[in-house]
Design an enzyme around this catalytic site. Structure first.
Site, PDB file in Angstrom:
ATOM      1  N   SER A 229      34.806  49.342  44.829  1.00 13.21           N
ATOM      2  CA  SER A 229      34.978  47.992  45.365  1.00 13.21           C
ATOM      3  C   SER A 229      35.951  47.918  46.540  1.00 13.21           C
ATOM      4  CB  SER A 229      35.450  47.039  44.261  1.00 13.21           C
ATOM      5  OG  SER A 229      36.788  47.306  43.892  1.00 13.21           O
TER       6      SER A 229
ATOM      7  N   LYS B  99      42.470  44.666  44.548  1.00  9.61           N
ATOM      8  CA  LYS B  99      41.785  43.918  45.596  1.00  9.61           C
ATOM      9  C   LYS B  99      42.759  43.673  46.752  1.00  9.61           C
ATOM     10  CE  LYS B  99      38.144  43.332  42.941  1.00  9.61           C
ATOM     11  NZ  LYS B  99      36.941  44.168  43.179  1.00  9.61           N
TER      12      LYS B  99
END
Length: 240
Positions: free
Chosen positions: A63, A118
């Site tokens: 990701s 993230k």
């Protein structure tokens, strides 16, 4: 003719067997005791560093490619936000319970267990929108140049959105947008996919393994440009 041993011969009799072994074994025991004490001290120091200063994490998903690759080991600075808050552009590890997974539940995460990694795009008070006429993501109307970290070929988002980040929360996205379950995927969930600042474990500062990937993880220059443009806009608003 001499009938007795010379006195000096009698006095030179050997010491009792084992008299040298005892001091030697005592020295060995002393060394082992020192080594064990050093190991305990090192373990305690490592534990304290791991708890309060820095902690290694593994990256099991794609990701955050190409900033972080699957299998990378990163060092997370856990002290950096003790006297401050995450900034736009920081890559952070956070506890996803209550934002990305149900509070109290256990998820797979994309760093370690319930922890996720993230990039911070919006902080409390920001309005994050995607996308403008040129397909760019913007913060408070200022376009953000993501070319320096967005995965090659990815669009900023295939899903249009416009959200206002609540105070004390973060809006976070993966760099590999087409392979990232991030704040966009939880906009309709309780909490809206916004990560509470107090759930942030720390900032990713270094990739340390594999050795060939060793490097620092720096905040992209685009976020300094964004901050400068936002300050200019705020100044013009105040003057008007």
């Amino acid at each position: 003719m001499e009938t007795q041993e010379a006195p000096e011969d009698r006095d030179c009799s050997s010491e009792p067997e084992g008299s040298e072994a005892r001091p030697r074994s005592s020295a060995v025991r002393g060394v082992l005791r020192d080594v064990a004490l050093l190991a305990v001290v090192c373990a305690v120091v490592l534990f304290l560093v791991n708890m309060f200063v820095a902690q290694p994490f593994g990256i099991p998903s794609g990701s955050m490619e190409g900033t972080l690759r699957i299998g990378d080991r990163v060092i997370v600075d856990k002290a950096v936000y003790r006297f401050g808050s995450p900034q736009r552009g920081d890559v952070v590890v956070f506890d996803g319970r209550g934002s990305f997974i149900d509070d109290g539940a256990s998820g797979s995460g994309d760093a370690n267990g319930d922890d996720f990694v993230k990039r911070v795009i919006g902080v409390g008070g920001d309005t994050v929108t995607c996308c403008d006429s040129k397909g760019r993501l913007s913060v408070d109307g200022v376009p953000l140049d993501e070319s320096g970290y967005l995965y090659p070929g990815d669009a900023p988002s295939q899903v249009p959105f416009s959200i206002k980040v609540p105070a004390g929360r973060l809006f976070v996205l993966g760099d590999h947008r087409s392979d990232s379950s991030d704040s966009r995927d939880h906009l309709g969930d309780p909490g809206g996919g916004f990560v509470p600042v107090d759930k942030v474990i720390g900032r990713v500062d270094w990739v340390v393994l594999p050795v060939g990937h060793w490097r620092s993880v720096d905040r992209p220059a685009a976020f300094a440009t964004l901050a400068s443009e936002l300050r200019k806009g705020a100044g013009h608003g105040q003057q008007g």
